[in-house]
Design an enzyme around this catalytic site. Structure first.
Site, PDB file in Angstrom:
ATOM      1  CG  HIS A 141      -2.129  -0.762   1.184  1.00  0.00           C
ATOM      2  ND1 HIS A 141      -2.130  -2.128   1.339  1.00  0.00           N
ATOM      3  CD2 HIS A 141      -3.427  -0.404   0.991  1.00  0.00           C
ATOM      4  CE1 HIS A 141      -3.392  -2.575   1.259  1.00  0.00           C
ATOM      5  NE2 HIS A 141      -4.185  -1.556   1.039  1.00  0.00           N
ATOM      6  CG  ASN A 156      13.606  -6.460   7.871  1.00  0.00           C
ATOM      7  OD1 ASN A 156      12.924  -5.457   7.689  1.00  0.00           O
ATOM      8  ND2 ASN A 156      14.657  -6.731   7.131  1.00  0.00           N
TER       9      ASN A 156
END
Length: 273
Positions: free
Chosen positions: A89, A125
């Site tokens: 997005h 991460n």
């Protein structure tokens, strides 16, 4: 329902920046996209966030083409099938999801248009988590003022970006968050760099071959930086003079007698507001 990015949302007028390359302006609920058909991706998105009115809807939405643009000009589902890429997005899903229930629901679904997506490696991460949480962090700072932000995001388009399934994959993405403090504009800029992965592998051959062999795709670290907004202007060719003048990182570094420079972020506490 209100539609599109509102330049008068903050107490200081702030236009949606426009690239020099040809783009198509697409308005959605509380955000707008300047879409670059030649790259099949958005060049820039702009969203208004009203922190006091946010509606934390569940992640429910269906990815879809925007019928205002031919499907072959949009990076659709085939780009994201069976590989290491997320539909990232550009306007974060929850950012425009505010207002009354019907408006919030429509805004949520609007963010799932392929015109608001870009290929980002599926590697959750620390760097990726930092990137996802930037708006919340800045909004918390702005809460004492208007609890409002205008946020601009986009890819860095380079001529030598690697082609993959008909789309050139951006190596870097940028984001600028702006707010007003006593009617004075303030802004901060950030860059996400996924080139530690993309610069080391030939995407189509390396990723597809590993998938065929049943191995995990090669995932590299995301690196997130707070950068002088002038550097974003240089990277993108956008005219960002008002935002550059309002840059809190640069003003803070200059007050300390330092030359403006980027900071690699490992935690939100390092962000200069």
């Amino acid at each position: 329902m209100s539609g599109g990015y509102d330049r008068d949302f903050l107490r200081a007028r702030l236009e949606l920046p426009s690239p020099s390359a040809t783009t198509i302006l697409l308005d959605y609920i509380h955000f707008s996209v300047r879409f670059r058909a030649a790259r099949k991706l958005a060049a820039i998105v702009g969203v208004n966030i009203s922190g006091a009115e946010l509606n934390p809807l569940a992640r429910e939405g269906t990815w879809h083409f925007d019928d205002r643009i031919p499907r072959e000009q949009q990076a659709g589902p085939d780009v994201y099938k069976n590989n290491a890429f997320d539909r990232g997005h550009l306007v974060r899903r929850l950012d425009p999801v505010w207002g009354d229930a019907a408006t919030a629901k429509k805004a949520n679904q609007d963010t799932f248009a392929f015109t608001n997506a870009a290929p980002q490696v599926d590697d959750f991460n620390q760097g990726k988590e930092l990137w996802v949480g930037l708006e919340d962090h800045v909004l918390g700072h702005a809460d004492a003022h208007d609890a409002k932000l205008s946020v601009f995001t986009g890819p860095v388009f380079l001529d030598d970006d690697q082609p993959y399934r008909g789309v050139q994959i951006p190596r870097k993405f940028w984001k600028i968050a702006a707010w007003t403090n006593d009617a004075k504009l303030a802004a901060v800029g950030f860059v996400l760099d996924q080139s530690p992965l993309l610069g080391k592998v030939e995407l189509k051959k390396a990723i597809d071959q590993r998938l065929l062999e049943g191995e995990p795709p090669p995932l590299g670290p995301f690196r997130t930086f707070q950068v002088p907004i002038g550097q974003i202007a240089d990277l993108t060719g956008l005219s960002l003079s008002r935002l550059t003048t309002a840059d809190r990182l640069v003003s803070g570094q200059r007050e300390l007698g330092k030359q403006p420079k980027a900071i690699q972020l490992e935690s939100m506490q390092q962000i200069r507001l």
